[in-house]
Scaffold this active site. Structure first.
Site, PDB file in Angstrom:
ATOM      1  N   HIS B 151       0.835  -1.209   0.000  1.00 48.34           N
ATOM      2  CA  HIS B 151       0.000   0.000   0.000  1.00 48.34           C
ATOM      3  C   HIS B 151       0.864   1.251   0.000  1.00 48.34           C
ATOM      4  O   HIS B 151       2.089   1.174   0.133  1.00 48.34           O
ATOM      5  CB  HIS B 151      -0.942   0.007   1.214  1.00 48.34           C
ATOM      6  CG  HIS B 151      -0.236   0.179   2.523  1.00 48.34           C
ATOM      7  ND1 HIS B 151       0.127  -0.895   3.310  1.00 48.34           N
ATOM      8  CD2 HIS B 151       0.202   1.282   3.183  1.00 48.34           C
ATOM      9  CE1 HIS B 151       0.732  -0.449   4.401  1.00 48.34           C
ATOM     10  NE2 HIS B 151       0.800   0.850   4.350  1.00 48.34           N
ATOM     11  N   HIS B 211       4.865   7.265   2.914  1.00 47.38           N
ATOM     12  CA  HIS B 211       5.631   6.021   2.759  1.00 47.38           C
ATOM     13  C   HIS B 211       4.918   5.107   1.776  1.00 47.38           C
ATOM     14  O   HIS B 211       3.727   5.254   1.532  1.00 47.38           O
ATOM     15  CB  HIS B 211       5.797   5.285   4.094  1.00 47.38           C
ATOM     16  CG  HIS B 211       4.515   4.698   4.634  1.00 47.38           C
ATOM     17  ND1 HIS B 211       3.682   5.381   5.496  1.00 47.38           N
ATOM     18  CD2 HIS B 211       3.902   3.503   4.426  1.00 47.38           C
ATOM     19  CE1 HIS B 211       2.645   4.636   5.795  1.00 47.38           C
ATOM     20  NE2 HIS B 211       2.741   3.484   5.161  1.00 47.38           N
TER      21      HIS B 211
END
Lengths: 304, 304, 304, 304
Positions: B151, B211
């Site tokens: 993800h 991130h």
């Protein structure tokens, strides 16, 4: 054989009920005895009467650290050695102290009250000795429930001197050491039970307790412990992480009164021919917390 | 079906060789293609051409986030929806971009360059499709080697608006949300792949990448990843720890150029009838880091 | 979206009390409803009314397998497709069946009574949807307590025909297949929920249930399950071991009445573009039990 | 201190190259020395010259079991005790045997050639003794790579007599015993290294080797070992499973020449005051294989 292992840790707490609630319901120890101002606890796989005793005192602190000794002969030998080293030794006999019999007490160069106990009341593990299950049936539930106490870490002004005493007089073996830039010990890890450490000493005030530690069986139990601690709003100090020293996996946290606890697993199994591992000061961060690579202020400063 | 999953993340790095060394030798991805200023990587269990592309640029940043779409019809439908929402869409055709064919590109309300890719070159997993072993034979060695990308988390000035776009236009489903004191979304977690999140948005500047995350198979692999990161002197940001949100276990760390990576495992498996979980601001610490119960400054401030 | 996942499995048992004791105290499900001849159970992280129903019958067997469908439109579409395929469909409306509303029922080419359920009573998970803990607090104790039901494996005389029905009519996607020497399917694994399988079919008599399976979160939970099964003297059929097919870790065991249960974890996460994996007959042993490399007689012969 | 631990096991193999390939590439030991007809191996965390030696012989069998002793004084004491018990002892001096110095050899009541070795060449672990990483860097790859050898199980016609010798003469401590209906020992587990067993004896022909075992660090490593064994088509005998005796997790398997190996983890940490656990014959199945609850023929019959 001399000293076998850490026997029990005696701490002071300002609230006996809170201490009992925490050490039974969160840590999952059993209460094995109680007096007006003391409560005794053991872990599920321990045979002996208790591995933790708490005593009421308005101040959080440490009363005594007790190591188990094989037999009367060893107790007498160790008694002589401590006296010859210049420390006064007192004897405790059966009936004088709850859950234990013949023992000696003395103070150490690091300012700690120490006890060697030869005879303890044996309550047995929560699993039987005939056809036992590998774990206690029905009931650990959602407490951490470590099988046993593992080690203790104390502070001392003079780490080398304290270490010498523990090695030369009490027979501990040095598994690891942390040296400062001049090659002087600022932390030492010592064992008697063929585990990475039963007793460790780091720089700090004499007589201080940095933490005592419970054994867990693997890294997944360490995570489960963290889940339980967080669920119960227990303050985690550091971890889950790994130590460079001992290789062990760890969480540090504080009981609700302020004594630091640890859960610990892993590490090697050192025999007496184990070569001492040395850590240099520039790697002190990794030595203590291998993942973080640095020490936090709280970990360095807080002890009881 | 619409969007299936995160396809690939394209970042910029000031040092292609260092990036390649890190993403292959520490992360354990395979290099699948290379041009003068770009390198492409995939994880061992991914079928598609790449899940990460790095491009040389003196500044560390993010070029584009790409999601995989089922078929041409879905791509056309999503293209219309984005245009109707008021964003300009450009088409990429086979041969124009390495490793992929028909795709669309557009900017989102959160200021991110996004791509939906229908056709990708299929290189296949490192295990065969006939009588495969459960893991690739001989060779992952001491790299982390996650099976796949999982993800991405981006920052947006207006989280509710960005979330609305991702849900209403692109069809993401909301699994969790973090609300401030006024009940306004300050973080949202959305999925298309029946996992806790494929895309998340938190408050911050538009266009930022907090991130991207790799999947690992369990908590023990998370520890192994931490061992490898520490051995390679990679800076760990936070962890190993657990998220309240997603329940997942995690480590955040920085690649040597400064892009934050995550390894992630666990969590539930939400179907489209999954009830959204809500976190209140007073539990934001636990929501993000369940064990620590608080957010560190670096985690809150640093993004690329 | 069509079918989302396995909804519930309805089996017959000759002893309702024994079944209830086992499914609550050993498996750790909650009882959610009870009538004179039926008991309903759910796992702790399931939202829906039940994932297992047992009905009193002197013979151990299977009543019905139920899959959850997204919405009324999908239910109607699937109803038409089944009818067009030549099977009679009956409608169940709200109030006619415990814990569920609008549903359709029909028999399949493999001789199984199947149900698609659109509306179910939602009881919610054991953790709340606001600021939840990652696991239910205080109380799973020493039961296995899987978070949810995972999949079902049935037997069919004509595996290819049954598979075609499940794929073409009900929309299942084929993740893996086991072929005999002539290239004919003798086992097929199919999914709707982006997991390795929701439904599998192997050669055997029509209408048979080989097992239904619970999800566990990792390999350590599989060991814990084995500890609990052994402690409760539950007959383990095979495992702990790993499947070649699905890569999952597993234990097969029998409930005290004789229905085979499985606990399962691991495996990949297939999107609809997942390439089907094929196993050849000479590797059938490894395909089913990767460590043993062979099938035992009981596993091959016993079903309900 | 007496005996510290299992030192090395010397077996015969009909194919030195195959043995070397297996013990290095599948088990992940290092080759530390080689002669025309012998090859020596050690595990990555062992300090001593070798823990396994294979010698060419057309027949698979066992040459000798060697235990490590602390010092010359202990060696002399044990030598006297063995002689006084009536067994002839021979001395090996430095230079006579590869990798070791002063040692004694003798036969035991169970018909095994045993050796006590005082002096061994120290090669050191694969991690350094200054600022070490917790595991060896880059390179274990996909071999099992246990850190060290753990224990050995031998067969004896008269288990009680053999056990008495090992306890009374060599100083082993009894952790567990399996008794037949008449209360006679048919299996005994003994330790010197504060682990559940260094040496075990079960009923069978004199002089037989049932298996030798490697230590692994946790249950997840046991699964990883099974993956590697299956990938390399190594025949697994039993497991992954758990022992009732020792509580340990285990896999038994055969090296390609036919010697049974084990990987083992877990169990308690017995000090000399550990109370012996007794297993009754009716629970012999659970005692050996806690999950299966029964012994298979092959496990009972095959030894070398």
């Amino acid at each position: 054989m001399g000293i076998l292992r850490l026997g029990h840790v005696d701490i002071t707490v300002p609230d006996l009920d809170l201490a009992t609630a925490y050490y039974t319901e969160v840590m999952g120890m059993s209460e094995t005895a109680r007096t007006a101002d003391r409560v005794f606890f053991k872990c599920w796989d321990e045979q002996d009467h208790h591995s933790l005793a708490v005593r009421y005192d308005p101040r959080v602190g440490i009363d005594r650290i007790s190591f188990k000794v094989t037999d009367d002969e060893d107790l007498a030998t160790l008694e002589q050695r401590v006296e010859r080293y210049g420390y006064r030794v007192s004897r405790i006999h059966r009936g004088e102290e709850i859950g234990q019999g013949e023992s000696i007490r003395f103070e150490t160069p690091s300012g700690h009250k120490m006890e060697l106990v030869r005879e303890v009341e044996r309550l047995g593990s929560d699993v039987p000795t005939v056809d036992p299950a590998p774990r206690p049936p029905g009931g650990i539930g959602r407490a951490i429930a470590p099988p046993r106490m593992d080690h203790v870490l104390v502070t001392a002004e003079e780490v080398p001197e304290a270490t010498r005493f523990y090695m030369d007089v009490l027979g501990f073996r040095l598994t690891e050491q942390l040296l400062d830039g001049e090659g002087r010990q600022i932390g030492t890890w010592m064992e008697r039970s063929h585990s990475p450490h039963d007793l460790a000493v780091v720089s700090g005030p004499n007589g201080g307790l940095h933490h005592f530690a419970y054994w867990l069986d693997d890294w997944t139990e360490v995570r489960d412990a963290a889940d339980i601690l967080a669920y119960n709003a227990i303050q985690i100090d550091v971890g889950p992480t790994r130590h460079g020293i001992t290789r062990g996996a760890t969480i540090y946290f504080f009981d609700p009164m302020g004594t630091r606890n640890e859960v610990f697993t892993g590490g090697y199994r050192p025999d007496p021919d184990f070569p001492t591992i040395t850590w240099t000061e520039e790697n002190a961060g990794k030595a203590i917390f291998y993942y973080e690579g640095e020490l936090n202020e709280r970990f360095m400063k807080v002890h009881t």
